[in-house]
Scaffold this active site. Structure first.
Site, short mmCIF file in Angstrom:
data_model
loop_
_atom_site.label_atom_id
_atom_site.label_comp_id
_atom_site.label_asym_id
_atom_site.label_seq_id
_atom_site.Cartn_x
_atom_site.Cartn_y
_atom_site.Cartn_z
N SER A 1 0.85 -1.18 0.00
CA SER A 1 0.00 0.00 0.00
C SER A 1 0.90 1.25 0.00
O SER A 1 1.82 1.35 -0.81
CB SER A 1 -0.91 -0.06 1.23
OG SER A 1 -2.00 0.78 1.07
N ASP B 1 -8.30 -6.06 -5.63
CA ASP B 1 -7.94 -4.89 -4.83
C ASP B 1 -8.25 -3.61 -5.59
O ASP B 1 -7.65 -3.34 -6.62
CB ASP B 1 -6.44 -4.94 -4.51
CG ASP B 1 -5.99 -3.73 -3.72
OD1 ASP B 1 -6.85 -3.04 -3.13
OD2 ASP B 1 -4.77 -3.46 -3.69
N HIS C 1 -5.91 -6.71 -1.20
CA HIS C 1 -4.86 -5.72 -0.93
C HIS C 1 -3.59 -6.40 -0.39
O HIS C 1 -3.62 -6.99 0.67
CB HIS C 1 -5.41 -4.70 0.05
CG HIS C 1 -4.70 -3.39 0.01
ND1 HIS C 1 -4.39 -2.72 -1.15
CD2 HIS C 1 -4.23 -2.60 1.01
CE1 HIS C 1 -3.77 -1.59 -0.86
NE2 HIS C 1 -3.66 -1.49 0.45
#
Ligand SMILES: *[C@@H]1O[C@H](CO)[C@@H](O)[C@H](O)[C@H]1NC(C)=O
Ligand SMILES: *[C@@H]1O[C@H](CO)[C@@H](O)[C@H](O)[C@H]1NC(C)=O
Ligand SMILES: *[C@@H]1O[C@H](CO)[C@@H](O)[C@H](O)[C@H]1NC(C)=O
Ligand SMILES: *[C@@H]1O[C@H](CO)[C@@H](O)[C@H](O)[C@H]1NC(C)=O
Length: 554
Positions: A181, A449, A474
């Site tokens: 991320s 995601d 994710h």
């Protein structure tokens, strides 16, 4: 849209948190990490970091510093083939307590031994215990909270760990950055900005192009991907998308008049009746936020990474679980659909099973529009998905929320922080999707995601590689492996670590070349023969221990 939708911001905070997830949000599924903590592998340390890397003061003694927390595990560090030191696996901490990443980053833990790697997890400034101005430093002065300062922190820390390492220590160890991320963005950008310090980067689910200034940026793609998770192609019930969209349409209709809102308050089991249309909109965002969480957290195993409750993880494939509630037969009444939508969202908001009624102020939202992460969004990172990324109600399963509106974000950021965001800075500073001039980065993205909307999805070169994980949520690839992993993530992890091995070999070949060309080949062989450094920590020649400060001084 109201200038500042607290609820939505809060929800987005939860969601994005790691996902561009939040500071206090996602707690990891507590999986295999107990061993990591209990075996005494991890040492908590603090490094004396410079507060401001980009301004100078007259006397070094006046240079403000802070204690930056990091964790080290030396247990697996070894001499590799030919007496060469093992690499450093470095996790570039993102916007949470770094223990979260220590806990969930199985990819590092599962490979450290095979690579003989030294492990370092560093905490991002202003998060966890790394607070330049004491607890909640963001409330004191957030102005040193920038991506540039964070990258410089990591570079300075690694530089000093290596430079101050005793003979035979870490000086020549190639550093491989890992991150997911925002942490993935940081790891890729570390490689781009500090290639002499970072030999290569594994950037998982890194939305490096999530900036309005990136050519072709299309924010509605985010919600289209959330919607994809609710389709049969992603394993969800065939009725799901249609019925969610119908339910939101009904909900928006009822929002417009007082009796409708009264009905809605009951159907949604809200603790406090909706007072006006603005609150009804907040409720809609709150529901929308649950689907965001189901998509980001659409893991093949039960996980509390999104639910934030280790005792009550979300079920495996939470979007599929939520969608089962949307299977409500044919002649669907508005009230039936809205109740179904409530029950679908309850897969997140009532994960404990003991929620009596839903309190929009506490069950997620409310507090989200605060904290260091919102400041980061309001300066360099730009615009959270909820409520800012638009939906159409046609290409997604929500409702028409109008176009992306920068002035709404600006109004929020001015009010909350007294700043105006710089929508193109991320692209100017780091290139958006343009990695033609970079090397040794693997970008992975999951098909489930929604943040993959802004990832590097195609191969750039032989050494900037894009890996796709069609059944991945994710940064699934960073998580511990499980028996329920789809083959695509198993393959992705293997491919990533094969690339890591290549980078390590390259680095070592280059290092040997350099030292022999200087005619000083003796140091490396002598050092390698010395075993695990001369006593104590291989990383610090002095002042080690669990609270030793680092080596920064002048
Ligand atoms: C990490 O895992 C440990 C051990 O299971 C747990 O005590 C701790 O609360 C976790 N930390 C975070 C931030 O999730
Ligand atoms: C939460 O879950 C429990 C157990 O399924 C249920 O009895 C309760 O009604 C739910 N709460 C709400 C507000 O729907
Ligand atoms: C953006 O929001 C502002 C403030 O709410 C509003 O005045 C303006 O019309 C909006 N622009 C667009 C393109 O919707
Ligand atoms: C990029 O190249 C690798 C081989 O190096 C391949 O496995 C992968 O599928 C390619 N990625 C894409 C998105 O085509």
């Amino acid at each position: 849209m109201r200038p500042l939708c607290l609820l939505a911001l809060a929800v987005s905070a939860l969601l994005i948190a790691d996902a561009l997830a939040l500071p206090r949000r996602p707690r990891p599924r507590v999986h295999r990490n107990d061993a990591v903590w209990s075996q005494g592998c991890l040492t908590e340390k603090y490094y004396t970091q410079r507060l401001d890397h980009f301004h100078w003061v007259r006397d070094a003694a006046e240079q403000p510093t802070f204690a930056q927390r990091y964790f080290v595990c030396e247990k697996y560090w070894s001499n590799g083939p030919g007496g060469v030191r093992g690499p450093i696996f470095f996790y570039a901490g993102n916007e949470a307590n770094v223990e979260l990443y220590v806990n969930v980053t199985g990819l590092i833990w599962e490979n450290a031994q095979a690579f003989g790697a030294l492990i370092i997890f560093v905490e991002h400034r202003y998060y966890g215990k790394t607070q330049p101005f004491g607890p909640d430093s963001w409330q004191v002065d957030p102005s040193y909270l920038t991506v540039e300062q964070a990258l410089a922190d990591y570079a300075a820390l690694l530089w000093h760990l290596k430079a101050d390492s005793p003979a035979g220590g870490a000086a020549d160890s190639p550093v491989i950055a890992f991150g997911g991320s925002y942490g993935g963005m940081l790891s890729a950008w570390m490689r781009v900005k500090y290639p002499h310090i970072i030999a290569g980067a594994v950037a998982a689910s890194a939305p490096v192009a999530a900036f309005p200034g990136v050519p072709g940026w299309r924010p509605q793609r985010f919600w289209e991907l959330v919607t994809y998770d609710a389709t049969p192609a992603a394993g969800s019930a065939p009725e799901c998308v249609t019925n969610v969209r119908l339910a939101f349409g009904n909900l928006r209709q009822l929002s417009r008049f007082a009796e409708g809102r009264a009905a809605l308050s009951q159907l949604l089991r809200l603790c406090k009746p909706l007072a006006d249309e603005g609150e009804a909109l907040d409720a809609a965002y709150w529901l929308q936020g649950a689907f965001d969480a189901f998509a980001m957290g659409n893991y093949p195993f039960p996980s509390s990474y999104i639910s934030d409750n280790p005792d009550r993880p979300l079920p495996a494939w939470p979007m599929r679980a939520a969608c089962t509630h949307m299977v409500v037969g044919r002649s669907t009444k508005p009230s039936t659909l809205i109740e179904a939508l409530r029950d679908a969202a309850a897969v997140l908001y009532n994960v404990t099973g003991d929620v009596q009624c839903f309190d929009l102020q506490t069950s997620g939202p409310a507090a989200g529009n605060q904290g260091p992460w919102d400041y980061q969004w309001c300066t360099e990172l730009m615009g959270q998905e909820l409520p800012y990324y638009p939906t159409t109600g046609v290409t997604d399963m929500f409702w028409d929320q109008g176009p992306f509106n920068l002035s709404v974000i600006e109004a929020h950021c001015r009010e909350a922080w007294g700043v105006t965001p710089r929508p193109d800075w991320g692209a100017i500073a780091y290139g958006g999707l343009d990695y033609r001039y970079a090397s040794n980065i693997v970008f992975s993205n999951g098909g489930y995601d929604p943040w993959s909307a802004f990832g590097v999805l195609s191969n750039v070169s032989d050494s900037v590689v894009a890996i796709s994980i069609p059944e991945g949520a994710h940064h699934l690839d960073l998580m511990y492996s499980t028996p329920s992993d789809p083959p695509s993530v198993v393959a992705a992890r293997r491919q990533e670590m094969a690339l890591v091995r290549t980078w390590i070999q390259q680095h070592q070949a280059a290092r040997l070349h350099t030292s022999s060309s200087r005619g000083s080949s003796s140091s490396s062989s002598t050092g390698a023969g010395g075993g695990v450094s001369g006593g104590g920590s291989v990383l610090s020649s002095s002042g080690g221990g669990s609270s030793g400060t680092g080596a920064d001084s002048s």
